[in-house]
Structure formats: C-alpha cells, structure tokens
Design a protein around this motif. Structure first.
Motif, PDB file in Angstrom:
ATOM      1  N   THR A 151       0.844  -1.196   0.000  1.00 34.76           N
ATOM      2  CA  THR A 151       0.000   0.000   0.000  1.00 34.76           C
ATOM      3  C   THR A 151       0.877   1.243   0.000  1.00 34.76           C
ATOM      4  O   THR A 151       1.809   1.353   0.797  1.00 34.76           O
ATOM      5  CB  THR A 151      -0.924   0.021   1.227  1.00 34.76           C
ATOM      6  OG1 THR A 151      -1.758  -1.143   1.202  1.00 34.76           O
ATOM      7  CG2 THR A 151      -1.808   1.255   1.219  1.00 34.76           C
ATOM      8  N   SER A 153       0.657   5.308   0.518  1.00 35.97           N
ATOM      9  CA  SER A 153      -0.253   6.300   1.093  1.00 35.97           C
ATOM     10  C   SER A 153       0.389   7.679   1.079  1.00 35.97           C
ATOM     11  O   SER A 153       1.614   7.820   1.117  1.00 35.97           O
ATOM     12  CB  SER A 153      -0.633   5.916   2.529  1.00 35.97           C
ATOM     13  OG  SER A 153       0.508   5.885   3.358  1.00 35.97           O
ATOM     14  N   SER A 169      -4.757   6.599   0.066  1.00 35.03           N
ATOM     15  CA  SER A 169      -3.914   5.428  -0.163  1.00 35.03           C
ATOM     16  C   SER A 169      -4.394   4.646  -1.375  1.00 35.03           C
ATOM     17  O   SER A 169      -5.545   4.764  -1.809  1.00 35.03           O
ATOM     18  CB  SER A 169      -3.891   4.522   1.075  1.00 35.03           C
ATOM     19  OG  SER A 169      -5.196   4.071   1.383  1.00 35.03           O
TER      20      SER A 169
END
Length: 240
Positions: A151, A153, A169
């Motif tokens: 991920t 972000s 994100s």
C-alpha cells in the motif's frame, strides 16, 4: 494559629476585590502544540478545537495492477489525486514501498509545469484541483515469478493546522514474470561443435573421394550422384 482559631479565609478585602469562582462554561486549556490528534490549538482561547474532516481528498484508483516482464528493469504508473474539499490541503508522500520511485507531479491548474517529485515533496492542492503523480516500479530487490502487494499512502494536512491530518492510499499489485528457461547447453556446446566438425570433415572427404573415383566400376554401379547426395544429407543432418 490554626484555621479553627482564625475562621474561614475571607475572599473580600475591604469590598474592593472579589474572587468569583463560579463558572458557566468549562474551558479545556492547553499549551500550544499539546492538543491530541485531530485537534489543534485555538490561538485566542488556548483551547483545543476539533479539526475539520478531511474525507474527500482521494486517489482515482483504489488498486493498481502492474506487470514486469522478464526483460524489463522497471515499469511506469500514474496516480490521480483530487481535492474535493471546500478548502485547500497539503499532500506529501507518507508510506511508499521501497521498490516504488516517485518521479514527477503535475497539477491541473498548471499542467504544463511538471515538477520533480520525491519522498519529501509537499504538493499544495486548492479546492477542486487534482494532481497527476508519475512513478516507476523498480525490479531491483523483487523476486521473479512472484506477485508483490503493498500500500502506498499520502499524508493530507491543512496548512494552517498541521495537526489536522488525513490520508489517501492505493493498493499496488505487481506481477513479476519469471525468467524464461532457455535450456542452454552451456559448456556442452563445445563438444557439439567438435563432433559437428568431425562429421563435416568426414562427409567432405567422402565427397572428394567419390568425385575422384567416379569413373571406377564400383563407384559407377553405386551411382556417384546418389553418393554425393548422401554426403550432403549427412552434412545437413549433423549441422542440425
């Protein structure tokens, strides 16, 4: 003397000063910078004021899938970040995977001005404005034949109240194709070349012998042309 001897403390001194300890509203006093998360210090009342919600600063995609071919060292991607709030915000990279290299950013209000982007860059976005973020996924450190998920972000904050924060994100999924198995022989190729050379020399010698002895009865019975074709066929077969 004890308090019992002197009596209660008198709050009124000659009728001039009165200490009024009653209160209609309770104030939550704090020092500047000591407010909890999602609160900021009120410069006038020395209290903590709740931050305005940052809910509408979003990326265009919640998930992006990319593919790295076996002969590629990197691949390109793009994110579109849009501010749908009624106030301006500041955006900066927060958690970026190590195999992601941020390259450039361009804002919709000035699309011709492409700025270099790194992990310390702060991007100002006015209400309704968007920014295109370009990045590269590097193959360095990634194992071939695997799928990597992570991920990325971005921190979203208000310029006047830096403690008021949100985030945007995106989930990145990268498929790294395995290296193709070419079935190379390696050092065995040397032995193949040696054997091919021997067969080629032998067929050449046989062809020369057939040509030289073509008028002899035994060779004529075996048909010199047919023998020559056999030599050529053996040479072709050995080369394959």
């Amino acid at each position: 003397p004890s308090l019992a001897d002197t009596g209660p403390y008198t709050l009124v001194i000659e009728g001039r000063l009165v200490n009024d300890v009653s209160a209609e509203q309770t104030w939550k006093l704090s020092r500047s910078g000591s407010c909890p998360a999602n609160y900021y210090s009120d410069p006038e009342g020395f209290g903590c004021i709740a931050c305005a919600g940052i809910q509408n600063v979003e990326l265009s995609d919640g998930k992006i899938g990319l593919r790295l071919a076996s002969d590629m060292t990197s691949t390109e991607g793009r994110l579109l970040l849009t501010n749908r709030e009624l106030f301006g915000v500041l955006v900066s990279p927060q958690n970026i995977p190590p195999w992601v290299d941020l390259t450039s950013v361009s804002r919709s209000s000035d699309s011709d001005n492409v700025l270099e982007l790194n992990r310390d860059t702060i991007i100002p976005l006015e209400p309704g404005e968007s920014a295109a973020i370009d990045f590269n996924v590097l193959k360095t450190g990634l194992e071939s034949g695997r799928t990597v998920q992570s991920t990325a972000s971005f921190l979203v904050s208000l310029g006047a109240e830096p403690t008021c924060q949100g985030d945007a994100s995106v989930e990145l999924e990268v498929v790294i194709e395995p290296e193709p198995e070419m079935n190379y022989l390696g050092d065995l190729r040397i032995y193949g070349y040696v054997l091919f050379s021997i067969v080629l020399l032998a067929t050449f010698a046989c062809g020369v012998w057939v040509f030289v002895q073509r008028k002899k009865r035994v060779v004529r019975v075996m048909q010199p042309l047919f023998l020559g074709l056999i030599c050529v066929g053996v040479a072709v077969m050995s080369s394959s």
